[in-house]
Structures are given as C-alpha cells and as structure tokens.
Scaffold this active site. Structure first.
Site, PDB file in Angstrom:
ATOM      1  N   TRP A  23       0.815  -1.229   0.000  1.00 28.83           N
ATOM      2  CA  TRP A  23       0.000   0.000   0.000  1.00 28.83           C
ATOM      3  C   TRP A  23       0.848   1.279   0.000  1.00 28.83           C
ATOM      4  CZ3 TRP A  23      -1.992   3.037   4.620  1.00 28.83           C
ATOM      5  CH2 TRP A  23      -2.926   4.002   4.222  1.00 28.83           C
ATOM      6  N   ASP A  51       0.683  -8.823   0.544  1.00 25.00           N
ATOM      7  CA  ASP A  51      -0.662  -8.254   0.467  1.00 25.00           C
ATOM      8  C   ASP A  51      -0.746  -7.154  -0.590  1.00 25.00           C
ATOM      9  OD1 ASP A  51      -3.369  -8.016   1.668  1.00 25.00           O
ATOM     10  OD2 ASP A  51      -2.692  -5.980   2.108  1.00 25.00           O
ATOM     11  N   TYR A  56      -4.398  -0.192  -5.058  1.00 26.94           N
ATOM     12  CA  TYR A  56      -3.084   0.334  -4.701  1.00 26.94           C
ATOM     13  C   TYR A  56      -2.387   0.855  -5.969  1.00 26.94           C
ATOM     14  CZ  TYR A  56      -3.689  -1.982  -0.135  1.00 26.94           C
ATOM     15  OH  TYR A  56      -4.152  -2.377   1.096  1.00 26.94           O
ATOM     16  N   SER A 156     -12.488  -6.942   4.700  1.00 27.70           N
ATOM     17  CA  SER A 156     -11.612  -5.968   5.329  1.00 27.70           C
ATOM     18  C   SER A 156     -12.466  -4.828   5.856  1.00 27.70           C
ATOM     19  CB  SER A 156     -10.571  -5.449   4.330  1.00 27.70           C
ATOM     20  OG  SER A 156      -9.742  -4.493   4.949  1.00 27.70           O
ATOM     21  N   TRP A 211      -3.540  -4.595   9.657  1.00 24.71           N
ATOM     22  CA  TRP A 211      -2.815  -3.558   8.888  1.00 24.71           C
ATOM     23  C   TRP A 211      -2.450  -2.337   9.732  1.00 24.71           C
ATOM     24  CZ3 TRP A 211      -5.364   1.205   7.959  1.00 24.71           C
ATOM     25  CH2 TRP A 211      -6.758   1.222   7.962  1.00 24.71           C
ATOM     26  N   SER A 212      -1.476  -1.596   9.202  1.00 22.51           N
ATOM     27  CA  SER A 212      -0.945  -0.377   9.856  1.00 22.51           C
ATOM     28  C   SER A 212      -0.548  -0.595  11.313  1.00 22.51           C
ATOM     29  CB  SER A 212      -1.934   0.798   9.731  1.00 22.51           C
ATOM     30  OG  SER A 212      -1.896   1.333   8.439  1.00 22.51           O
ATOM     31  N   LEU A 214       2.032   0.292  12.645  1.00 22.02           N
ATOM     32  CA  LEU A 214       2.745   1.488  13.138  1.00 22.02           C
ATOM     33  C   LEU A 214       1.908   2.753  12.953  1.00 22.02           C
ATOM     34  CD1 LEU A 214       6.327   0.648  11.775  1.00 22.02           C
ATOM     35  CD2 LEU A 214       5.442   0.365  14.103  1.00 22.02           C
ATOM     36  N   LYS A 222       8.824   9.214  14.348  1.00 23.95           N
ATOM     37  CA  LYS A 222       9.421  10.127  13.369  1.00 23.95           C
ATOM     38  C   LYS A 222       8.648  11.430  13.218  1.00 23.95           C
ATOM     39  CE  LYS A 222       9.333   8.323   9.133  1.00 23.95           C
ATOM     40  NZ  LYS A 222       9.439   7.171   8.214  1.00 23.95           N
ATOM     41  N   GLU A 301      14.932  -3.655  10.216  1.00 27.16           N
ATOM     42  CA  GLU A 301      14.736  -3.281  11.627  1.00 27.16           C
ATOM     43  C   GLU A 301      13.453  -3.927  12.174  1.00 27.16           C
ATOM     44  OE1 GLU A 301      16.488  -1.832  13.831  1.00 27.16           O
ATOM     45  OE2 GLU A 301      14.934  -1.617  15.359  1.00 27.16           O
TER      46      GLU A 301
HETATM   47  P1  NDP Z   1       2.581   0.743   8.995  1.00 27.71           P
HETATM   48  O1  NDP Z   1       1.587   1.397   9.877  1.00 27.71           O
HETATM   49  O2  NDP Z   1       3.585  -0.141   9.644  1.00 27.71           O
HETATM   50  O3  NDP Z   1       3.321   1.896   8.176  1.00 27.71           O
HETATM   51  C1  NDP Z   1       4.410   1.579   7.349  1.00 27.71           C
HETATM   52  C2  NDP Z   1       5.179   2.847   7.033  1.00 27.71           C
HETATM   53  O4  NDP Z   1       5.802   3.376   8.217  1.00 27.71           O
HETATM   54  C3  NDP Z   1       6.320   2.582   6.066  1.00 27.71           C
HETATM   55  O5  NDP Z   1       5.906   2.568   4.729  1.00 27.71           O
HETATM   56  C4  NDP Z   1       7.275   3.725   6.401  1.00 27.71           C
HETATM   57  O6  NDP Z   1       6.766   4.896   5.786  1.00 27.71           O
HETATM   58  C5  NDP Z   1       7.120   3.832   7.918  1.00 27.71           C
HETATM   59  N1  NDP Z   1       8.055   2.932   8.614  1.00 27.71           N
HETATM   60  C6  NDP Z   1       7.980   1.576   8.719  1.00 27.71           C
HETATM   61  N2  NDP Z   1       9.002   1.098   9.451  1.00 27.71           N
HETATM   62  C7  NDP Z   1       9.738   2.161   9.848  1.00 27.71           C
HETATM   63  C8  NDP Z   1      10.909   2.289  10.621  1.00 27.71           C
HETATM   64  N3  NDP Z   1      11.520   1.229  11.150  1.00 27.71           N
HETATM   65  N4  NDP Z   1      11.409   3.535  10.826  1.00 27.71           N
HETATM   66  C9  NDP Z   1      10.794   4.625  10.302  1.00 27.71           C
HETATM   67  N5  NDP Z   1       9.687   4.560   9.537  1.00 27.71           N
HETATM   68  C10 NDP Z   1       9.147   3.341   9.312  1.00 27.71           C
HETATM   69  O7  NDP Z   1       1.890  -0.181   7.907  1.00 27.71           O
HETATM   70  P2  NDP Z   1       1.041   0.199   6.594  1.00 27.71           P
HETATM   71  O8  NDP Z   1       0.119   1.331   6.861  1.00 27.71           O
HETATM   72  O9  NDP Z   1       1.973   0.313   5.442  1.00 27.71           O
HETATM   73  O10 NDP Z   1       0.167  -1.114   6.440  1.00 27.71           O
HETATM   74  C11 NDP Z   1       0.810  -2.345   6.130  1.00 27.71           C
HETATM   75  C12 NDP Z   1       0.058  -3.042   5.017  1.00 27.71           C
HETATM   76  O11 NDP Z   1      -1.285  -3.303   5.433  1.00 27.71           O
HETATM   77  C13 NDP Z   1      -0.107  -2.255   3.705  1.00 27.71           C
HETATM   78  O12 NDP Z   1       1.031  -2.312   2.884  1.00 27.71           O
HETATM   79  C14 NDP Z   1      -1.297  -2.967   3.094  1.00 27.71           C
HETATM   80  O13 NDP Z   1      -0.874  -4.172   2.482  1.00 27.71           O
HETATM   81  C15 NDP Z   1      -2.146  -3.278   4.303  1.00 27.71           C
HETATM   82  N6  NDP Z   1      -3.193  -2.245   4.486  1.00 27.71           N
HETATM   83  C16 NDP Z   1      -4.502  -2.636   4.340  1.00 27.71           C
HETATM   84  C17 NDP Z   1      -5.523  -1.751   4.469  1.00 27.71           C
HETATM   85  C18 NDP Z   1      -6.926  -2.214   4.314  1.00 27.71           C
HETATM   86  O14 NDP Z   1      -7.833  -1.382   4.246  1.00 27.71           O
HETATM   87  N7  NDP Z   1      -7.171  -3.495   4.247  1.00 27.71           N
HETATM   88  C19 NDP Z   1      -5.278  -0.315   4.745  1.00 27.71           C
HETATM   89  C20 NDP Z   1      -3.867  -0.011   4.918  1.00 27.71           C
HETATM   90  C21 NDP Z   1      -2.885  -0.948   4.803  1.00 27.71           C
HETATM   91  P3  NDP Z   1       7.692   6.169   5.375  1.00 27.71           P
HETATM   92  O15 NDP Z   1       9.108   5.721   5.276  1.00 27.71           O
HETATM   93  O16 NDP Z   1       7.116   6.636   4.100  1.00 27.71           O
HETATM   94  O17 NDP Z   1       7.476   7.159   6.472  1.00 27.71           O
END
Ligand code: NDP
Length: 329
Positions: A23, A51, A56, A156, A211-212, A214, A222, A301
């Site tokens: 995503w 996923d 996306y 979902s 999902w998400s 973080l 950050k 990490e």
């Molecule tokens: P997170 O909440 O974990 O966010 C991930 C983002 O956080 C990264 O892309 C990066 O963004 C930042 N990040 C991750 N690790 C670190 C780190 N160690 N240090 C600093 N920044 C970091 O997860 P997502 O929101 O990406 O969700 C994960 C997956 O879940 C998605 O890819 C998707 O497949 C699914 N999803 C499903 C949804 C649904 O409606 N079903 C909705 C949303 C997600 P950056 O570097 O840009 O700051």
C-alpha cells in the site's frame, strides 16, 4: 530469529507471523528496484504472505509485485498473495468499483493478470458495500473459489454484524464462507479486533491479517520532531492520510504517548517500531501483522520485532497499554 508461522483462523493455511504489503509504496512512493529488494528481504526472512489490492496505485502496485514474483523464480507453493476488491482500479465509470458480482469477478481477473499468477490465495472485499445484496457478494466469491481462481475469501473492515450475515447466507446456501478479516490494529486502534470481533474467533472462526501496525509511521516516533522529508505523511497525494493522522483530535495525546513508549523501547534495548509491532504480535487473535516499508533498512529493523515479542512480559504489555490507552480510539 526464525520466522514463526500461525494458523490462519480455522483454515489449513500457515501464515508467517509477519507479512508484507504494498500500500502507497509499490508503484507510487518507491522505485521498482527498492520494491524488489524489499520483497526479497521479506521472502528471505521467511515471510510467506504478500498483500495487495486493485486500488493500490490504481493497479500499478500489483503490476510491480507481479513482475518481481515472476522474475524471482520462487515456487508458487512457497508464498501466499492477495488482492482486494471494492475501491476500483484504473477506471471510475459505474460498475468499476464496489462489490457487485460484475466488479468482484472483473477485479479478480484484473488482479490475476497484473500479478501474473493463476490464482489468488486470499481475496478480500476491501470494505462493505450495502448497495449489493449479501447473497450476490457471497455467491460471486464462492464461484471464484469453485473456478480455482481464488483459494480463500475474506473481508476488510466489515462490522461483526456484516461478517455474521455473510456466514448465515453461506450456511443457508452451502457456499464457501469468508475465513479472514483484514482490520486496522495497532496501539492506538484496538476496539474492533479486541472487542467487536471477540465473539467471532471461536465460531464461526476468523483469522486476522492486521494492517498499519505502526499507524502509518506515527508509532516510529518520526513525527514527534515535525514532518520528515520523504516520509509517508509528507508524500504528495496523501494529504488526506496526513490530515486523518495528524489532525485527529487525539493526535497530541498520541504523540505524547509515543515519547513515553520510546523510553520503554530504550529500556529494552530496542526501537520504537519494534516495540509497537511486537505488541501486535503478542495478541494470539492476530494471525499475521502486515508490515509496510519504504526502505530496506526499515524492514530489516522491523523484523527484529519477533525477538522483542519474546521478551515482552505481561507486566511490560500492561505498562505499554497504560501509556497508549488514553490516546487509543
Ligand atoms: P505501517 O503502519 O507499519 O506503516 C508503514 C510505514 O511506516 C512505512 O511505509 C514507512 O513509511 C514507515 N516505517 C515503517 N518502518 C519504519 C521504521 N523502522 N522507521 C521509520 N519509519 C518506518 O503499515 P502500513 O500502513 O503500510 O500497512 C501495512 C500493510 O497493510 C499495507 O502495505 C497494506 O498491504 C495493508 N493495508 C490494508 C488496508 C486495508 O484497508 N485493508 C489499509 C492499509 C494498509 P515512510 O518511510 O514513508 O514514512
């Protein structure tokens, strides 16, 4: 640490405790070579679930992932790949989104083409769609399973009542049931997974691919020092996400909780993202935590959260929840 595998709800599927999603990164925020390194890092660490969704990057995330999967030479049996239907992809004319039989079937065909696979392991209804009768949605998913284009279907962000209704329809008509739900779950967003779905886990049975973990990066700390260059909430086109996270009425409380959580992470000799992901892993109702990353170092990490989860005592979990609790939705 070696990757643990969990049973996906009541299915026979074994899913890695950590998985990886596309995503806003694949086909959008990051270049294809980075996407390739990320997918390989994930696979090499034992991650077996990738996923994706039709929406996306308007389908481009699936195109990028499909090309990497094809080039990798990985056995199809060694990984699970998903798509989701609802928000639409390339087009925006009537019937090019939602959960009509027409769109469920056409979106599946599109995902198979873009991902260059013969079947989807998991296919989700990305949101509920009250304009379509439940029987139409359930039968369309059932038929795709019978045709061998989908192995398991799920939802979902459906309410517990909607999931129950789908099960009742499938029971009555002898259709394949939904087996998995993909909800948001993190230290600031807990109620649905912990309370609303509580009565669904034993029967009819529900796996969760959360999902998400973080909160889109908020739980990395950050955003406590302002808006970092190139970070997700600063990406052009994602202003709606930035506002939903940073203009949330509880945003200040959340940022303050993050500072306190950082101290716990430091005491454990780990990072804040690892602590937050480890907390998700501690919930046995979570089948897999879907990670997102824009850089390989982030993924490397975050994989260390597996080891941190082993060290999270019930006492520490309580402490973490006390800190995050007042800021949680
Ligand atoms: P997170 O909440 O974990 O966010 C991930 C983002 O956080 C990264 O892309 C990066 O963004 C930042 N990040 C991750 N690790 C670190 C780190 N160690 N240090 C600093 N920044 C970091 O997860 P997502 O929101 O990406 O969700 C994960 C997956 O879940 C998605 O890819 C998707 O497949 C699914 N999803 C499903 C949804 C649904 O409606 N079903 C909705 C949303 C997600 P950056 O570097 O840009 O700051």
């Amino acid at each position: 640490m070696t990757m643990p595998y969990r049973q996906l709800g009541k299915t026979g599927i074994k899913i890695s405790a950590l998985s990886f999603g596309a995503w806003v990164t694949f086909g959008k925020q990051i270049g294809d070579p980075v996407a390739e390194k990320l997918l390989h890092t994930a696979y090499d660490a034992g991650i077996n679930f990738f996923d994706n969704a039709e929406s996306y990057a308007d389908g481009q995330a699936e195109v990028v992932m499909g090309a990497i999967l094809k080039k990798s030479g990985w056995r199809r049996s060694s990984y699970l790949v998903s798509s989701k239907v609802f928000f639409g992809g390339e087009g925006d004319r009537p019937n090019e989104d939602g959960l009509s039989r027409k769109h469920i079937v056409e979106a599946c065909h599109g995902a198979l083409r873009r991902l260059q696979v013969d079947y989807l392991d998991l296919y989700y209804c990305h949101r509920p769609d009250a304009t379509v009768p439940m029987v139409e949605k359930c039968r369309a998913m059932h038929d795709l399973i019978v045709q061998g284009k989908v192995l398991y279907w799920g939802t979902s962000e459906w309410s517990a009542a909607e999931i129950r209704e789908a099960h009742a329809v499938c029971d009555e008509l002898g259709l394949y049931h939904p087996v998995v739900e993909q909800p948001q779950y993190n230290l600031f967003h807990r109620a649905r997974v912990e309370k609303e779905y509580a009565s669904l886990y034993r029967a009819p049975g529900l796996g969760t691919t959360i999902w998400s973990p973080l909160a889109s990066g908020l739980l990395t700390g950050k955003y406590n020092a302002g808006m970092p260059e190139g970070a997700r909430l600063n990406v052009a086109g994602l202003e709606w996400l930035r506002d939903s996270v940073l203009k949330d009425p509880k945003a200040k409380k959340k940022l303050s909780a993050v500072t306190k959580l950082a101290a716990i992470a430091e005491g454990l000799g780990t990072s804040l993202p690892c602590l937050a992901i480890a907390w998700c892993l501690k919930n046995p109702r979570v089948s897999t935590v879907i990670l997102g990353a824009s850089k390989v170092e982030q993924l490397t990490e975050n994989l260390k959260s597996l080891e941190v989860a082993e060290r999270l005592t019930p006492q520490l979990v309580r402490k973490i929840e006390t800190i995050s609790g007042s800021a949680a939705d």
